[in-house]
Scaffold this motif. Structure first.
Motif, PDB file in Angstrom:
ATOM      1  N   LEU A  28       4.625  -5.731   4.508  1.00 35.29           N
ATOM      2  CA  LEU A  28       3.751  -6.320   3.501  1.00 35.29           C
ATOM      3  C   LEU A  28       3.196  -7.683   3.874  1.00 35.29           C
ATOM      4  N   TYR A  36      -0.419  -7.263   2.560  1.00 33.95           N
ATOM      5  CA  TYR A  36      -0.934  -8.333   1.711  1.00 33.95           C
ATOM      6  C   TYR A  36      -1.501  -9.520   2.486  1.00 33.95           C
ATOM      7  N   ALA A 161       6.613  -6.488  -5.651  1.00 32.61           N
ATOM      8  CA  ALA A 161       6.265  -6.512  -4.224  1.00 32.61           C
ATOM      9  C   ALA A 161       7.195  -7.415  -3.422  1.00 32.61           C
ATOM     10  N   CYS A 259       5.294   4.042  -2.616  1.00 30.93           N
ATOM     11  CA  CYS A 259       4.207   3.559  -1.765  1.00 30.93           C
ATOM     12  C   CYS A 259       2.874   3.999  -2.385  1.00 30.93           C
ATOM     13  N   ASP A 277       0.778  -0.101   0.133  1.00 32.22           N
ATOM     14  CA  ASP A 277       1.658  -0.972  -0.628  1.00 32.22           C
ATOM     15  C   ASP A 277       3.040  -0.321  -0.739  1.00 32.22           C
ATOM     16  N   THR A 279       6.490  -0.813  -3.176  1.00 32.37           N
ATOM     17  CA  THR A 279       6.967  -1.520  -4.358  1.00 32.37           C
ATOM     18  C   THR A 279       8.333  -0.991  -4.793  1.00 32.37           C
TER      19      THR A 279
END
Length: 372
Positions: A28, A36, A161, A259, A277, A279
């Motif tokens: 991430l 991110y 996250a 995901c 992503d 999480t």
């Protein structure tokens, strides 16, 4: 093979297996390559997922109304500072500020706004959204650059996250590490650290064999950082999650890691590394317990839908409808409120640091603090 996957494999080759928390952090937040941190990150219809502010601007207006109530509770301070951590595409801040400027002019003059954003590409998107508020908003890259404030810290789908530790019960608690088999990433079970064992003892969690779940220890560090910067005021957390009892329910035996890739949910965190992503749901009991240990009181906790109704979403719709007739999109507003949308899955928690007795309108219909 992606460059980020190569970086992860190289790290494992040089240092040995890494725990899932480190793996998730690299996926991430690895500089320029993590989900991110790369320039191509998008949130919303053109990205991999959307949040409440993408559904309808009424959500930001309601959070703006909440900020006004906080300002009133604190006896109208001349400098009320809102700090948003991880503002996505900037929709929440834009809709909040537009509502406050239009409907709460006295509050608007007392307001300053800071966005903490580590992704320069997202920062540019936010600055484009907020051109009309150049005199109100400033940006910093980390919380340590912030002065002590009176006001409110707000986060929307931030804590989910945070990288988590991944564990599985195999007669005893084992921690999942990531290793390699040739050029493939694999899971291996290794002895569990004392801090994870302490976490389960703290929340009185007893798990059966073959149970997999997560532990988010980063929340405590985040709370400590926020608490250090908050002179007096509130912490407003919007996220999906459960109380500790619900989180570690025996029926939730595969955990909550998900995901998101192109609006499709999957559970394969070895796929699309850096392009999807990852999480995990939030244990809101940990926010309450650790916050109270730091002198921060939990004022309210409830599902998003009932919170918005209690806060007066019908009144705000009536106020704004006359000025913008196309504002009323019932389907999207229902998505914010109803259980089959975000109304039940997403929770609102408000914590307070200070010496005042606090009652908040958003929790008058239902307050589930006693379930945490």
């Amino acid at each position: 093979m992606s460059l980020l996957k190569q970086k992860i494999i190289e790290k494992i080759k040089s240092e040995g297996p890494i725990n899932f928390e480190k793996f998730m952090e690299m996926c991430l937040y690895y500089p320029q390559l993590g989900y991110y941190t790369k320039d191509s990150t998008k949130i919303g219809k053109s990205g991999d997922f959307y949040t409440s502010p993408h559904l309808h601007p009424i959500f930001g207006a309601m959070i703006g109304r909440q900020m006004k109530e906080m300002w009133e509770i604190m006896d109208f301070p001349q400098d009320f500072h809102i700090v948003e951590i991880g503002a996505g595409m900037g929709y929440l801040s834009k809709d909040m500020l537009e509502y406050i400027r239009k409907s709460e002019k006295s509050f608007f003059h007392s307001l300053s706004y800071t966005i903490i954003e580590l992704n320069n590409s997202l920062k540019s998107e936010q600055q484009s959204q907020l051109l009309d508020f150049n005199d109100k908003v400033n940006w910093i890259s980390s919380i340590d650059k912030l002065e002590t404030i009176t006001g409110c810290f707000i986060s929307n789908e931030l804590l989910d996250a945070f990288p988590v530790r991944l564990v599985e019960i195999d007669d005893e608690i084992k921690e999942i590490y990531i290793s390699i088999d040739g050029d493939e990433l694999i899971e291996v079970k290794m002895p569990c650290s004392d801090e994870i064992k302490d976490y389960f003892r703290e929340f009185d969690v007893k798990l059966p064999n073959n149970y997999r779940t997560e532990v988010n220890l980063r929340i405590k560090d985040w709370l400590r950082e926020v608490n250090d910067k908050l002179k007096e005021g509130f912490i407003l957390t919007i996220d999906y999650g459960y109380s500790s009892g619900d989180y570690y329910n025996e029926e939730r035996n595969r955990g909550t890691i998900l995901c998101y890739h192109r609006h499709i949910i999957n559970e394969d965190f070895f796929n699309n590394i850096g392009e999807q992503d990852i999480t995990a749901h939030v244990n809101f009991s940990s926010l309450k317990r650790w916050g109270e240990d730091m002198g921060v009181k939990t004022i309210g906790f409830c599902p998003q839908g009932i919170y918005l109704i209690s806060l007066g979403i019908d009144e705000v719709i009536k106020d704004l409808l006359g000025e913008t007739p196309d504002f009323f999109d019932i389907a999207r507003i229902k998505g914010l409120i109803l259980p089959q949308g975000m109304g039940e899955s997403h929770k609102i928690m408000i914590q307070y640091k200070g010496n005042r007795e606090i009652k908040m309108k958003g929790f008058q219909f239902k307050n589930r603090v006693n379930t945490l």
